[in-house]
Design a protein around this motif. Structure first.
Motif, PDB file in Angstrom:
ATOM      1  N   PRO A 121      -0.322  89.634  70.825  1.00 18.06           N
ATOM      2  CA  PRO A 121      -0.635  89.741  68.964  1.00 18.06           C
ATOM      3  C   PRO A 121       0.541  90.624  68.555  1.00 18.06           C
ATOM      4  O   PRO A 121       0.921  91.961  69.204  1.00 18.06           O
ATOM      5  N   GLY A 122       0.961  90.113  67.534  1.00 18.93           N
ATOM      6  CA  GLY A 122       2.202  90.655  67.270  1.00 18.93           C
ATOM      7  C   GLY A 122       4.069  90.105  68.012  1.00 18.93           C
ATOM      8  O   GLY A 122       4.459  90.314  66.953  1.00 18.93           O
ATOM      9  N   GLY A 123       3.575  89.284  68.955  1.00 13.46           N
ATOM     10  CA  GLY A 123       4.194  88.574  69.096  1.00 13.46           C
ATOM     11  C   GLY A 123       4.747  87.066  68.881  1.00 13.46           C
ATOM     12  O   GLY A 123       4.150  87.116  68.025  1.00 13.46           O
ATOM     13  N   ASP A 124       5.367  86.821  68.998  1.00 10.91           N
ATOM     14  CA  ASP A 124       6.637  85.558  68.396  1.00 10.91           C
ATOM     15  C   ASP A 124       5.840  84.248  68.674  1.00 10.91           C
ATOM     16  O   ASP A 124       5.586  83.139  68.302  1.00 10.91           O
ATOM     17  N   ARG A 125       4.848  84.318  70.275  1.00 10.21           N
ATOM     18  CA  ARG A 125       4.554  83.030  70.997  1.00 10.21           C
ATOM     19  C   ARG A 125       2.647  83.835  70.291  1.00 10.21           C
ATOM     20  O   ARG A 125       2.452  83.167  71.119  1.00 10.21           O
ATOM     21  N   ALA A 126       2.581  84.805  69.612  1.00  8.69           N
ATOM     22  CA  ALA A 126       0.273  85.486  69.707  1.00  8.69           C
ATOM     23  C   ALA A 126      -0.102  83.798  69.423  1.00  8.69           C
ATOM     24  O   ALA A 126       0.064  82.922  68.567  1.00  8.69           O
ATOM     25  N   GLY A 127      -1.203  83.810  69.717  1.00  8.80           N
ATOM     26  CA  GLY A 127      -2.132  82.731  70.685  1.00  8.80           C
ATOM     27  C   GLY A 127      -1.465  80.980  71.040  1.00  8.80           C
ATOM     28  O   GLY A 127      -2.257  80.090  70.792  1.00  8.80           O
ATOM     29  N   ALA A 128      -0.608  81.464  71.269  1.00  6.89           N
ATOM     30  CA  ALA A 128      -0.511  80.409  72.070  1.00  6.89           C
ATOM     31  C   ALA A 128      -1.994  79.517  73.433  1.00  6.89           C
ATOM     32  O   ALA A 128      -2.193  80.119  73.637  1.00  6.89           O
ATOM     33  N   ASP A 129      -2.080  78.498  73.068  1.00  2.00           N
ATOM     34  CA  ASP A 129      -2.154  77.584  74.217  1.00  2.00           C
ATOM     35  C   ASP A 129      -2.094  76.547  75.330  1.00  2.00           C
ATOM     36  O   ASP A 129      -0.779  76.282  75.052  1.00  2.00           O
ATOM     37  N   TYR A 130      -1.971  77.597  76.705  1.00  2.00           N
ATOM     38  CA  TYR A 130      -1.398  76.586  77.859  1.00  2.00           C
ATOM     39  C   TYR A 130      -2.004  75.620  78.726  1.00  2.00           C
ATOM     40  O   TYR A 130      -3.646  76.224  78.340  1.00  2.00           O
ATOM     41  N   LEU A 131      -1.167  74.648  79.449  1.00  2.00           N
ATOM     42  CA  LEU A 131      -1.890  74.000  79.819  1.00  2.00           C
ATOM     43  C   LEU A 131      -1.229  74.072  81.337  1.00  2.00           C
ATOM     44  O   LEU A 131      -0.756  73.777  82.127  1.00  2.00           O
ATOM     45  N   VAL A 132      -2.674  73.825  82.215  1.00  2.00           N
ATOM     46  CA  VAL A 132      -1.952  74.229  83.669  1.00  2.00           C
ATOM     47  C   VAL A 132      -2.753  73.065  84.539  1.00  2.00           C
ATOM     48  O   VAL A 132      -3.467  72.130  84.116  1.00  2.00           O
ATOM     49  N   MET A 133      -1.413  72.865  85.073  1.00  2.00           N
ATOM     50  CA  MET A 133      -1.189  71.531  85.869  1.00  2.00           C
ATOM     51  C   MET A 133      -1.237  71.386  87.132  1.00  2.00           C
ATOM     52  O   MET A 133      -1.001  72.781  87.697  1.00  2.00           O
ATOM     53  N   ASP A 134      -2.088  71.318  88.148  1.00  2.00           N
ATOM     54  CA  ASP A 134      -2.169  71.814  89.669  1.00  2.00           C
ATOM     55  C   ASP A 134      -0.933  70.787  90.354  1.00  2.00           C
ATOM     56  O   ASP A 134      -1.890  69.457  90.512  1.00  2.00           O
ATOM     57  N   LEU A 135       0.416  71.005  91.014  1.00  2.00           N
ATOM     58  CA  LEU A 135       0.926  69.765  91.285  1.00  2.00           C
ATOM     59  C   LEU A 135       1.251  69.436  92.432  1.00  2.00           C
ATOM     60  O   LEU A 135       0.865  68.170  93.210  1.00  2.00           O
ATOM     61  N   ALA A 136       0.006  70.134  93.334  1.00  2.00           N
ATOM     62  CA  ALA A 136      -0.419  70.021  94.806  1.00  2.00           C
ATOM     63  C   ALA A 136      -1.612  68.902  95.139  1.00  2.00           C
ATOM     64  O   ALA A 136      -1.546  68.078  96.020  1.00  2.00           O
ATOM     65  N   TYR A 137      -2.510  69.507  94.641  1.00  2.00           N
ATOM     66  CA  TYR A 137      -3.989  68.899  94.436  1.00  2.00           C
ATOM     67  C   TYR A 137      -4.451  67.708  93.815  1.00  2.00           C
ATOM     68  O   TYR A 137      -4.588  67.055  93.795  1.00  2.00           O
ATOM     69  N   ASP A 138      -3.562  67.437  91.959  1.00  2.00           N
ATOM     70  CA  ASP A 138      -4.171  66.499  91.295  1.00  2.00           C
ATOM     71  C   ASP A 138      -3.128  65.313  91.248  1.00  2.00           C
ATOM     72  O   ASP A 138      -1.524  65.750  90.639  1.00  2.00           O
ATOM     73  N   GLU A 139      -3.767  64.196  91.497  1.00  2.00           N
ATOM     74  CA  GLU A 139      -2.719  63.170  91.874  1.00  2.00           C
ATOM     75  C   GLU A 139      -2.223  62.484  90.041  1.00  2.00           C
ATOM     76  O   GLU A 139      -1.247  62.346  90.141  1.00  2.00           O
ATOM     77  N   HIS A 140      -2.616  63.065  88.960  1.00  2.00           N
ATOM     78  CA  HIS A 140      -2.179  63.254  87.801  1.00  2.00           C
ATOM     79  C   HIS A 140      -0.966  64.000  87.333  1.00  2.00           C
ATOM     80  O   HIS A 140      -0.412  63.703  86.405  1.00  2.00           O
ATOM     81  N   ALA A 141      -0.920  65.535  87.872  1.00  2.00           N
ATOM     82  CA  ALA A 141      -0.008  66.247  87.264  1.00  2.00           C
ATOM     83  C   ALA A 141       1.794  66.395  86.937  1.00  2.00           C
ATOM     84  O   ALA A 141       2.309  66.005  86.363  1.00  2.00           O
ATOM     85  N   VAL A 142       1.612  65.270  88.555  1.00  2.00           N
ATOM     86  CA  VAL A 142       3.647  64.798  89.174  1.00  2.00           C
ATOM     87  C   VAL A 142       3.835  64.167  87.484  1.00  2.00           C
ATOM     88  O   VAL A 142       4.760  64.385  86.947  1.00  2.00           O
ATOM     89  N   PRO A 143       2.947  62.555  87.512  1.00  2.00           N
ATOM     90  CA  PRO A 143       3.612  61.848  86.283  1.00  2.00           C
ATOM     91  C   PRO A 143       3.791  62.584  85.236  1.00  2.00           C
ATOM     92  O   PRO A 143       4.426  62.844  84.676  1.00  2.00           O
TER      93      PRO A 143
END
Length: 105
Positions: free
Chosen positions: A23-45
């Motif tokens: 709160p109060g930061g210039d990116r307050a409320g940012a929404d992130y998406l996490v991908m598992d590069l090691a185990y998710d076959e769709h993450a690398v593409p």
């Protein structure tokens, strides 16, 4: 839990190390998406597509993403005795053409 029908759900708690998403930061409320590069076959593409998408405006970021993916795959290949690295359109475990800094080849 059946991953094929779960969809998105709050599995991770992610925040910026610099606190800008608080709160109060210039990116307050940012929404992130996490991908598992090691185990998710769709993450690398997906990561390679992101690198291609951001390349014009953020060339260093794009190069860093591609280099990280190539390093991860090269490390995995060395452990398995394979001499190839990943591409955006090959499923995990197959022989993949090399990725070079500057974009997927």
């Amino acid at each position: 839990m059946d991953q094929s029908t779960t969809g998105l759900y709050p599995k991770f708690h992610v925040s910026r190390a610099d606190g800008r998403d608080q709160p109060g930061g210039d990116r307050a409320g940012a929404d992130y998406l996490v991908m598992d590069l090691a185990y998710d076959e769709h993450a690398v593409p997906a990561a390679l597509a992101y690198a291609d998408s951001c390349r014009e405006r953020y060339p260093q970021l794009a190069d860093d993403i591609v280099a990280q993916l190539a390093h991860r795959q090269a490390t995995a290949d060395q452990q398995e005795g394979v001499g190839s690295v990943c591409s955006a359109d090959a499923p995990l475990g197959n022989t993949w053409p090399a990725i070079k800094a500057g974009g997927a080849q």
